[in-house]
Design an enzyme around this catalytic site. Structure first.
Site, PDB file in Angstrom:
ATOM      1  CE  LYS A  30       5.898  -1.962  -9.973  1.00 60.61           C
ATOM      2  NZ  LYS A  30       5.503  -1.090  -8.832  1.00 60.61           N
ATOM      3  CG  ASP A  45      14.544   0.972   3.222  1.00 61.40           C
ATOM      4  OD1 ASP A  45      13.649   0.362   2.805  1.00 61.40           O
ATOM      5  OD2 ASP A  45      16.002   0.880   3.347  1.00 61.40           O
ATOM      6  CB  THR A  96      11.289   8.196 -13.549  1.00 65.30           C
ATOM      7  OG1 THR A  96      11.003   7.014 -13.637  1.00 65.30           O
ATOM      8  CG2 THR A  96       9.627   9.010 -13.361  1.00 65.30           C
ATOM      9  CE1 TYR A 148       8.846  -1.999 -12.049  1.00 66.94           C
ATOM     10  CE2 TYR A 148       7.975  -2.522 -14.331  1.00 66.94           C
ATOM     11  CZ  TYR A 148       7.959  -1.682 -13.049  1.00 66.94           C
ATOM     12  OH  TYR A 148       7.307  -0.588 -12.977  1.00 66.94           O
ATOM     13  CG  LEU A 171       5.863   8.497 -11.854  1.00 66.59           C
ATOM     14  CD1 LEU A 171       5.662   7.087 -12.118  1.00 66.59           C
ATOM     15  CD2 LEU A 171       4.509   9.325 -12.512  1.00 66.59           C
ATOM     16  CG  ASN A 198       5.369   6.152  -6.016  1.00 60.50           C
ATOM     17  OD1 ASN A 198       5.115   6.082  -7.112  1.00 60.50           O
ATOM     18  ND2 ASN A 198       6.804   6.830  -5.611  1.00 60.50           N
TER      19      ASN A 198
HETATM   20  N1  LIG Z   1       8.153   5.551 -14.693  1.00 58.67           N
HETATM   21  C1  LIG Z   1       7.445   4.705 -15.234  1.00 58.67           C
HETATM   22  O1  LIG Z   1       7.296   4.447 -16.378  1.00 58.67           O
HETATM   23  C2  LIG Z   1       6.565   3.753 -14.345  1.00 58.67           C
HETATM   24  C3  LIG Z   1       5.505   2.677 -15.272  1.00 58.67           C
HETATM   25  C4  LIG Z   1       4.753   2.051 -14.501  1.00 58.67           C
HETATM   26  C5  LIG Z   1       4.968   1.990 -13.161  1.00 58.67           C
HETATM   27  N2  LIG Z   1       5.803   2.869 -12.148  1.00 58.67           N
HETATM   28  C6  LIG Z   1       6.050   2.662 -10.971  1.00 58.67           C
HETATM   29  O2  LIG Z   1       5.919   4.029 -10.341  1.00 58.67           O
HETATM   30  C7  LIG Z   1       6.483   3.960  -9.009  1.00 58.67           C
HETATM   31  C8  LIG Z   1       7.485   5.161  -9.202  1.00 58.67           C
HETATM   32  O3  LIG Z   1       8.417   5.066 -10.002  1.00 58.67           O
HETATM   33  P1  LIG Z   1       9.287   6.143 -10.797  1.00 58.67           P
HETATM   34  O4  LIG Z   1       8.906   6.042 -12.073  1.00 58.67           O
HETATM   35  O5  LIG Z   1       8.656   7.703 -10.001  1.00 58.67           O
HETATM   36  O6  LIG Z   1      10.784   5.686 -10.254  1.00 58.67           O
HETATM   37  P2  LIG Z   1      11.800   6.419  -9.637  1.00 58.67           P
HETATM   38  O7  LIG Z   1      11.857   8.044 -10.195  1.00 58.67           O
HETATM   39  O8  LIG Z   1      13.320   5.842  -9.649  1.00 58.67           O
HETATM   40  O9  LIG Z   1      11.367   6.820  -7.990  1.00 58.67           O
HETATM   41  C9  LIG Z   1      11.310   5.685  -7.213  1.00 58.67           C
HETATM   42  C10 LIG Z   1      11.212   5.972  -5.703  1.00 58.67           C
HETATM   43  O10 LIG Z   1      11.245   4.691  -4.999  1.00 58.67           O
HETATM   44  C11 LIG Z   1      12.026   4.983  -3.807  1.00 58.67           C
HETATM   45  N3  LIG Z   1      12.537   3.824  -3.343  1.00 58.67           N
HETATM   46  C12 LIG Z   1      13.165   2.595  -3.896  1.00 58.67           C
HETATM   47  N4  LIG Z   1      13.475   1.806  -3.230  1.00 58.67           N
HETATM   48  C13 LIG Z   1      12.695   2.202  -1.759  1.00 58.67           C
HETATM   49  C14 LIG Z   1      13.033   1.482  -0.712  1.00 58.67           C
HETATM   50  N5  LIG Z   1      13.446   0.501  -0.344  1.00 58.67           N
HETATM   51  N6  LIG Z   1      12.248   2.271   0.616  1.00 58.67           N
HETATM   52  C15 LIG Z   1      11.708   3.571   0.187  1.00 58.67           C
HETATM   53  N7  LIG Z   1      11.899   4.119  -0.995  1.00 58.67           N
HETATM   54  C16 LIG Z   1      12.233   3.343  -2.042  1.00 58.67           C
HETATM   55  C17 LIG Z   1      13.290   5.655  -4.589  1.00 58.67           C
HETATM   56  O11 LIG Z   1      14.120   6.431  -3.462  1.00 58.67           O
HETATM   57  P3  LIG Z   1      15.824   6.591  -3.818  1.00 58.67           P
HETATM   58  O12 LIG Z   1      15.930   7.921  -4.401  1.00 58.67           O
HETATM   59  O13 LIG Z   1      16.353   6.443  -2.358  1.00 58.67           O
HETATM   60  O14 LIG Z   1      16.311   5.441  -4.733  1.00 58.67           O
HETATM   61  C18 LIG Z   1      12.551   6.775  -5.393  1.00 58.67           C
HETATM   62  O15 LIG Z   1      12.175   7.877  -4.367  1.00 58.67           O
HETATM   63  C19 LIG Z   1       7.242   2.627  -8.920  1.00 58.67           C
HETATM   64  O16 LIG Z   1       6.698   1.850  -8.278  1.00 58.67           O
HETATM   65  C20 LIG Z   1       7.438   2.152 -10.497  1.00 58.67           C
HETATM   66  O17 LIG Z   1       7.573   0.749 -10.509  1.00 58.67           O
HETATM   67  C21 LIG Z   1       6.612   3.607 -13.041  1.00 58.67           C
END
Ligand SMILES: NC(=O)c1ccc[n+]([C@@H]2O[C@H](COP(=O)([O-])OP(=O)(O)OC[C@H]3O[C@@H](n4cnc5c(N)ncnc54)[C@H](OP(=O)(O)O)[C@@H]3O)[C@@H](O)[C@H]2O)c1
Length: 235
Positions: free
Chosen positions: A164, A53, A193, A160, A13, A79
């Site tokens: 949140k 980070d 994702t 989780y 995202l 994010n």
């Molecule tokens: N996907 C969903 O259905 C959903 C629903 C509700 C909320 N969200 C929220 O949306 C946000 C983005 O999630 P996503 O679904 O896009 O997940 P994703 O594809 O797994 O991406 C997560 C991102 O966060 C980064 N990250 C994790 N730990 C980190 C750290 N310590 N420092 C810097 N970056 C870090 C990851 O980097 P690396 O590649 O290095 O691991 C990756 O770039 C999250 O906060 C998640 O909780 C997602």
């Protein structure tokens, strides 16, 4: 020109939000903890890479110094996040959840948001139109978790949703303390994702739309709210 930082934007995202905000003429700093993957994503999109980070004070402070020296920041999108899925895409049951499991989740999802917000507030306060978007989740809703016919009621995990829910409380408290900054929590919807092992039912384009909209909240727009693409959500 609006300058925007997105944490954890090398994929998912965050990356799609970067793509859409660049299309909307934002100058985007694409934050990533891994330099190789972060630079590759930034180069692909036409963003500026910044190493960040969210669990590391030194890297967050260094990123703030870089962006400050280059002219400051208008929009911060917190994010970066983890869900902590088990091998095979399982979710840790309450009986198996330890304090260390919750602490690890909070280090990224909660302390990371506070760490980054704290470091970038001095920059945002110098902006004419400052905005913070915090990535929450439908699973943050205590109403949803406790209502049997809610789509989130089934979710068994502890760490989780708890993290949140804390993001939502952080959003409210910062919004009250900084009335000049639009600060909102966003539920992007269940999106395909790596976070959920690709089980999400929306595309990243669909999920990023509400993040992009809230990143463009005008100064007379809402603050201290919890929203999805369908409107306000119950806390
Ligand atoms: N996907 C969903 O259905 C959903 C629903 C509700 C909320 N969200 C929220 O949306 C946000 C983005 O999630 P996503 O679904 O896009 O997940 P994703 O594809 O797994 O991406 C997560 C991102 O966060 C980064 N990250 C994790 N730990 C980190 C750290 N310590 N420092 C810097 N970056 C870090 C990851 O980097 P690396 O590649 O290095 O691991 C990756 O770039 C999250 O906060 C998640 O909780 C997602």
């Amino acid at each position: 020109m609006t300058t925007t930082l997105i944490t954890g934007a090398n994929k998912g995202l965050g990356k799609e939000t970067a793509r859409q905000l660049i299309a909307a003429d934002h100058t985007v700093y694409l934050g990533a903890r891994d330099e190789g993957r972060g630079r590759a994503a930034a180069d692909e999109l036409g963003a500026r890479f910044v190493r960040l980070d969210v669990t590391d004070d030194a890297s967050v402070d260094a990123a703030a110094a870089v962006i400050d020296a280059a002219g400051g920041l208008d929009v911060l999108i917190n994010n970066a996040g983890i869900e902590g899925r088990l091998p095979g895409n399982g979710i840790l049951a309450p009986a198996d959840t330890t304090a260390d499991d919750v602490r690890a989740m909070f280090e990224t999802n909660v302390f990371g948001v506070v760490r980054v917000t704290h470091a970038f507030l001095p920059l945002l306060e110098q902006s004419a139109a400052p905005v913070i978007v915090n990535l929450s989740s439908g699973l943050a809703s205590l109403t949803g978790l406790s209502t049997p016919d809610s789509p989130t009621h089934f979710y068994p995990g502890v760490a989780y949703p708890t993290s949140k829910a804390a993001v939502n409380a952080i959003t409210i408290q910062f919004a009250k303390a900084y009335p000049g900054i639009r600060i909102n929590a966003v539920e992007p919807g269940f999106t395909n994702t790596d976070l959920n092992g690709g089980t999400g039912i929306q595309t990243v384009e669909q999920g990023a739309a509400i993040i992009v909209r809230m990143a463009q909240t005008p100064q007379d727009g809402p603050t201290g709210t919890f929203v999805s693409a369908h409107g306000a959500l119950p806390w």
